[in-house]
Design an enzyme around this catalytic site. Structure first.
Site, short mmCIF file in Angstrom:
data_model
loop_
_atom_site.label_atom_id
_atom_site.label_comp_id
_atom_site.label_asym_id
_atom_site.label_seq_id
_atom_site.Cartn_x
_atom_site.Cartn_y
_atom_site.Cartn_z
N GLN A 205 0.85 -1.19 0.00
CA GLN A 205 0.00 0.00 0.00
C GLN A 205 0.89 1.25 0.00
O GLN A 205 0.41 2.34 -0.27
CB GLN A 205 -0.89 0.03 1.25
CG GLN A 205 -1.97 -1.04 1.26
CD GLN A 205 -2.71 -1.08 2.60
OE1 GLN A 205 -2.70 -2.10 3.26
NE2 GLN A 205 -3.36 0.00 3.00
N PHE A 236 -5.97 -4.13 3.21
CA PHE A 236 -6.74 -3.94 4.44
C PHE A 236 -5.92 -3.35 5.57
O PHE A 236 -6.24 -3.55 6.74
CB PHE A 236 -7.41 -5.26 4.87
CG PHE A 236 -8.25 -5.88 3.80
CD1 PHE A 236 -9.43 -5.25 3.39
CD2 PHE A 236 -7.88 -7.06 3.18
CE1 PHE A 236 -10.21 -5.81 2.38
CE2 PHE A 236 -8.66 -7.61 2.17
CZ PHE A 236 -9.83 -6.99 1.77
N GLU A 240 0.26 -1.67 4.66
CA GLU A 240 0.59 -0.25 4.75
C GLU A 240 2.06 -0.11 5.16
O GLU A 240 2.80 0.67 4.59
CB GLU A 240 -0.32 0.45 5.76
CG GLU A 240 -0.01 1.96 5.85
CD GLU A 240 -0.94 2.74 6.76
OE1 GLU A 240 -2.07 2.29 7.02
OE2 GLU A 240 -0.53 3.82 7.20
N ARG A 318 -5.67 7.14 16.82
CA ARG A 318 -7.00 7.11 16.21
C ARG A 318 -8.02 6.47 17.16
O ARG A 318 -9.20 6.80 17.12
CB ARG A 318 -6.99 6.42 14.85
CG ARG A 318 -8.20 6.80 14.01
CD ARG A 318 -8.18 6.19 12.62
NE ARG A 318 -7.65 7.04 11.59
CZ ARG A 318 -8.33 8.02 10.98
NH1 ARG A 318 -9.58 8.26 11.30
NH2 ARG A 318 -7.77 8.74 10.03
N ARG A 350 -8.13 -1.90 8.59
CA ARG A 350 -9.37 -1.17 8.31
C ARG A 350 -10.02 -0.59 9.57
O ARG A 350 -10.57 -1.31 10.40
CB ARG A 350 -10.33 -2.10 7.60
CG ARG A 350 -11.31 -1.41 6.68
CD ARG A 350 -12.02 -2.45 5.85
NE ARG A 350 -12.81 -1.86 4.77
CZ ARG A 350 -13.38 -2.55 3.80
NH1 ARG A 350 -13.24 -3.86 3.76
NH2 ARG A 350 -14.08 -1.95 2.86
N PHE A 352 -8.21 1.30 11.68
CA PHE A 352 -6.97 1.84 12.24
C PHE A 352 -7.12 2.27 13.71
O PHE A 352 -6.82 3.40 14.08
CB PHE A 352 -6.55 3.04 11.38
CG PHE A 352 -5.08 3.35 11.39
CD1 PHE A 352 -4.17 2.55 10.73
CD2 PHE A 352 -4.59 4.48 12.05
CE1 PHE A 352 -2.81 2.86 10.70
CE2 PHE A 352 -3.24 4.80 12.05
CZ PHE A 352 -2.35 3.98 11.36
N THR A 448 -4.31 10.98 10.48
CA THR A 448 -4.29 11.77 11.72
C THR A 448 -2.97 12.53 11.84
O THR A 448 -2.89 13.53 12.55
CB THR A 448 -4.48 10.85 12.94
OG1 THR A 448 -3.47 9.84 12.90
CG2 THR A 448 -5.84 10.20 12.92
N GLU A 721 -12.99 2.65 4.97
CA GLU A 721 -12.99 2.04 6.29
C GLU A 721 -14.31 2.11 7.07
O GLU A 721 -14.66 1.15 7.75
CB GLU A 721 -11.88 2.66 7.15
CG GLU A 721 -10.48 2.36 6.66
CD GLU A 721 -9.46 3.28 7.31
OE1 GLU A 721 -9.39 4.46 6.93
OE2 GLU A 721 -8.75 2.81 8.21
N1 MTE Z 1 -11.25 -2.89 -0.04
C1 MTE Z 1 -10.67 -3.94 -0.67
N2 MTE Z 1 -11.37 -4.62 -1.59
N3 MTE Z 1 -9.40 -4.32 -0.37
C2 MTE Z 1 -8.66 -3.67 0.58
O1 MTE Z 1 -7.51 -4.02 0.82
N4 MTE Z 1 -8.59 -1.84 2.24
C3 MTE Z 1 -9.39 -1.00 3.12
C4 MTE Z 1 -10.44 -0.24 2.33
N5 MTE Z 1 -11.17 -1.13 1.47
C5 MTE Z 1 -9.26 -2.55 1.26
C6 MTE Z 1 -10.57 -2.19 0.88
C7 MTE Z 1 -8.59 -0.04 3.87
S1 MTE Z 1 -7.84 -0.54 5.28
C8 MTE Z 1 -8.48 1.25 3.47
S2 MTE Z 1 -7.61 2.38 4.38
C9 MTE Z 1 -9.07 1.74 2.23
O2 MTE Z 1 -9.77 0.72 1.52
C10 MTE Z 1 -7.96 2.29 1.36
O3 MTE Z 1 -8.42 2.74 0.14
P1 MTE Z 1 -9.10 4.18 -0.05
O4 MTE Z 1 -8.24 5.16 0.67
O5 MTE Z 1 -9.09 4.35 -1.52
O6 MTE Z 1 -10.46 4.09 0.53
N1 HPA Z 2 -4.92 6.07 9.06
C1 HPA Z 2 -4.34 5.08 8.38
N2 HPA Z 2 -3.06 4.95 8.24
C2 HPA Z 2 -2.28 5.85 8.81
C3 HPA Z 2 -2.81 6.90 9.54
C4 HPA Z 2 -4.20 7.02 9.67
O1 HPA Z 2 -4.75 7.93 10.30
N3 HPA Z 2 -1.79 7.62 10.02
C5 HPA Z 2 -0.68 6.99 9.58
N4 HPA Z 2 -0.96 5.93 8.85
MO1 MOS Z 3 -6.27 1.31 6.01
S1 MOS Z 3 -6.13 0.44 7.88
O1 MOS Z 3 -5.85 2.90 6.62
O2 MOS Z 3 -4.85 0.73 5.29
#
Ligand code: MTE
Ligand code: HPA
Ligand code: MOS
Length: 767
Positions: A205, A236, A240, A318, A350, A352, A448, A721
């Site tokens: 990620q 998910f 990260e 968070r 997801r 966090f 954050t 999330e």
């Molecule tokens: N959806 C799918 N299909 N696969 C993933 O890995 N990760 C989740 C969410 N939805 C995820 C998902 C998480 S932890 C986050 S932070 C967000 O997607 C990240 O993508 P976005 O910032 O585009 O929403």
């Molecule tokens: N959310 C998800 N990932 C992060 C954050 C947050 O607020 N801060 C640092 N990594």
């Molecule tokens: Mo999502 S836990 O911020 O990768």
């Protein structure tokens, strides 16, 4: 009134998901699908068999002689720093003198094929002097083993407020970890390039995080490490920060041996070597007045961080941001400790830390409700936040949709009728009981850590009118690629067919924040908007001077056609692009975006950390078999504040997937370590995740169609999330069914509420 507001009507044109066809036909390329280059080495990792100890002796001479094995690497072979810690430098890539968790990487085996590497793995001999193992965060806290300084968020004065409360309830909750179980396990592929550089294909990620970490370990500049990401088979949060180790190992071998190297974890390796959602143990104290207003709330969170900080300090923060969920509480003191244990470093998942914080206040409210003999929903609705409320972290709420979502879903589903049906059912059935719970969610959008909220994008319009788009966004199944294509198409006024979204690459878009915090589409989308608008300006200015002969006229490109002062012309996108090109005008642009307004001062724990909040409420119903302790989630109905969704199908998919993942965390997914810190739930036979049969029979999500001024991309609010947290309602729905069977049950606020715990709870008694 309800129907008008709830977006039941689907948007007329559906772009859908740009990757869907390739996914279902097997054409999408993941790391392990990248064709191997001649001479590629296969890597396997020798990891610590025990959770804590001093390495007395390690012997791999015989293993290195295995036919097909090229070399075995220890920390001594690392040319740069043996350090991969992102927030704090507390995590070696390879263990040196001590091991701190079961599964900690110690050696890397590089072999001509996987079988040889596997054979060598079994020949390695290690002797470790064991040290005490801690798996419980409260024990770690008592021994002052902390990963980062403790944090305290405070508003009002809880001590005086409790003195004014009519009712006070105190208790304790537990939430367990959660295995990410992305379909694609962790992995990377790297090869050496000219000038002592490496190119890494990583399932991450955070391409920049991988680049930074690999550069540090190799002891080279970041400019010598190129990271490329096509997509992830799920992240998910688990990729990260925790994708960096394997990518760095592949890079290390490629760099040192000057051969391509691939490191892909097998499922059981992935499960035992990587961290999971942070388990929490928490204490709460909630105080209410006569009218069920929550006057005061105190919570102390003991986060199980594992053996290194990883992202836990940010996750901890968070938890505090979301410790009052969707409620306004005037007096709050929330304290959080990140505790160091001998488990793999736990990490982003997801939500966090938000879900862990929200669970505690939901438990506190439920505790109060049960004792006061009212429905929890009475207290929940009564204390729902509104515009003008100040959160414990100082942000004043604007454009709150908390009450609206709650009211829409309760009216639409007729919550009173649902409750009556359930009561009737329960009075007629002795061995099957039903329960219902409402789960509101309020989730702050932005990293954050304010400095992370920025992004860049690169747009090339080619001379034939086709377009290439690069951003820092990583596609992990959440549909961000589709949204990026939509943003570019809409801004340029052209068909989505003309746009190719390139892989995420650190040489095209640098210094990216990870795709996380649900902010990927907002941050990268806004940067892309900025880039496209620069191209537009140049095209429009050409049309004004060379075609209209009027620098004051209004130019627009819509559906690929050029409009002057609102009138369609014979000119089209393609012809304009070709003419602009022959005039030697730049058809490329780089866009940059940094979220305005946000700030946070850690020294006083106050500020305005979030661009905006996402709201929603779900109603969750469950049925419990009171002979067996088994249960089903019957229905989930949610009204979710999506802003003005630009991609209904993608956003709906995020809601549905998030809800099911949240239910999994709360019910059946049970991460089990034994006292020695060994993972017992180490395969899919012992770790149960929701399958299609555990998806609620009814699952609907209606979008609250709002059009308020916010910082979301084209007013389409972040969605990744927040829906996971609706799943918390499943815990309380099941628990309510247990209480309906046995009002004296001592069933605890201890998630997941597995069938075993339900069975014990059904037949427990506080007498
Ligand atoms: N959806 C799918 N299909 N696969 C993933 O890995 N990760 C989740 C969410 N939805 C995820 C998902 C998480 S932890 C986050 S932070 C967000 O997607 C990240 O993508 P976005 O910032 O585009 O929403
Ligand atoms: N959310 C998800 N990932 C992060 C954050 C947050 O607020 N801060 C640092 N990594
Ligand atoms: Mo999502 S836990 O911020 O990768």
């Amino acid at each position: 009134m309800i129907d008008e507001k709830i977006n039941i009507k689907k948007p007329e044109t559906q772009f859908g998901n740009a990757d869907a066809a390739n996914h279902v036909t097997g054409r999408s390329i993941y790391v392990d699908d990248i064709p191997a280059i001649e001479g590629m080495l296969y890597l396997r990792i020798f990891d610590s068999p025990i959770a804590h100890g001093k390495i007395k002796k390690i012997d791999y001479a015989e293993a290195e002689q295995t036919e097909g094995v090229v070399k075995i690497f220890s920390y001594k072979d690392i040319p740069g720093e043996n350090q991969i810690g992102g927030i704090f430098p507390d995590e070696p890539l390879l263990a040196d003198e001590e091991v701190h968790f079961c599964g900690q990487p110690v050696l890397i085996i590089a072999a001509e094929n996987d079988d040889a590497a596997e054979e060598a793995l079994h020949k390695i001999k290690i002797e470790i002097d064991p040290l005490p193992v801690i798996t419980d965060p409260r024990i770690a806290f008592a021994q002052n083993k902390l990963l980062s300084p403790s944090r305290k968020f405070k508003i009002g004065d809880t001590t005086t407020a409790f003195a004014q409360c009519k009712y006070i309830f105190e208790g304790r909750t537990e939430t367990n970890g959660q295995e990410h179980l992305y379909l694609e396990t962790q992995g990377a592929y790297a090869y050496p390039t000219e000038h002592d550089s490496v190119k890494i294909f990583s399932s991450t990620q955070g391409p920049t995080q991988v680049q930074r970490t690999a550069a540090r370990v190799l002891g080279v500049g970041m400019n010598k490490v190129e990271v490329d990401v096509s997509r992830l088979g799920g992240g998910f949060g688990g990729k990260e920060d925790q994708a960096s180790a394997w990518a760095t190992m592949a890079a290390l071998v490629a760099y040192l041996l000057k051969r391509p190297a691939k490191c892909i974890l097998h499922r059981m390796e992935d499960m035992r070597m990587t961290g999971k959602r942070n388990p929490y143990s928490s204490d709460y104290k909630i105080g209410l007045d006569d009218n069920y207003n929550i006057l005061a709330y105190e919570a102390t969170f003991y986060q199980n961080g594992g053996a290194a900080a990883d992202l836990s300090p940010a996750i901890l923060e968070r938890t505090l941001f979301h410790c009052t969920n969707s409620y306004f509480v005037p007096n709050v003191t929330a304290t959080a400790h990140s505790c160091k244990t001998n488990l793999p470093p736990n990490t982003a998942f997801r939500g966090f830390g938000g879900p862990q914080g929200m669970f505690v206040i939901e438990a506190a409210i439920d505790h109060a409700a049960k004792n006061l003999g009212v429905d929890a929903s009475v207290i929940q609705r009564k204390n729902m936040m509104d515009d003008g409320n100040e959160m414990p972290y100082g942000q004043i709420i604007k454009n709150a949709e908390a009450k609206d979502c709650w009211d829409q879903v309760t009216v639409k589903c007729d919550i009173e009728a649902i409750k009556k049906d359930i009561n009737d059912f329960n009075s007629q059935n002795d061995l099957i009981k039903k329960g219902v719970a409402l789960m509101p969610v309020c989730f702050g959008i932005s990293f954050t850590n304010t400095m992370m909220n920025h992004a860049r994008a690169l747009v090339h319009v080619y001379s034939d009118g086709s377009v290439g788009v690069s951003t820092g966004a990583v596609e992990m199944g959440q549909g961000v690629n589709s949204k990026m294509i939509q943003v570019a198409a809409k801004t340029l006024g052209i068909s989505t067919d003309r746009i190719k979204l390139e892989s995420t690459n650190t040489t095209r878009v640098a210094n990216t924040s990870p795709s996380a915090a649900s902010s990927t589409a907002d941050l990268n989308g806004k940067a892309l908007l900025h880039a496209c608008n620069q191209v537009n300006e140049r095209l429009y200015s050409f049309v004004k001077t060379e075609i209209a002969g009027d620098t004051e006229c209004i130019v627009e490109i819509k559906d690929e056609q050029v409009y002057i002062n609102g009138e369609a012309t014979v000119h089209h996108w393609k012809s304009i692009v070709q003419q602009v090109f022959t005039k030697r005008i730049n058809l490329s642009a780089k866009g940059h975006y940094a979220t305005p307004v946000i700030h946070f001062d850690k020294s006083i724990e106050k500020g305005h950390p979030f661009a905006y909040h996402v709201y929603g409420t779900a109603i969750i119903r469950a049925t419990v078999d009171c002979l067996r302790g088994t249960y089903e989630i019957d229905a989930v109905h949610a009204v979710h504040d999506a802003g003005t969704s630009i991609n209904h199908l993608v956003d709906l998919g995020q809601c549905e997937g998030g809800i099911v993942q949240g239910i999994g965390w709360m019910t059946m997914e049970e991460v089990v370590y034994n006292e020695e810190g060994r993972l017992l739930s180490n395969a899919l036979s012992t770790y149960k995740i929701p399958d299609i049969y555990s998806v609620p029979k009814e699952l609907t999500v209606d979008f609250l169609n709002t059009d308020k001024n916010n910082l979301a991309i084209q007013k389409s609010k972040a969605v990744g999330e927040p829906p996971l947290m609706y799943g918390i309602g499943a815990f309380f729905a099941i628990r309510n069914a247990v209480i309906a069977f046995n009002p004296k049950s001592t069933i605890k606020y201890n998630a997941p509420i597995t069938p075993e715990k339900v069975l014990m709870g059904l037949y427990s008694s506080n007498e």
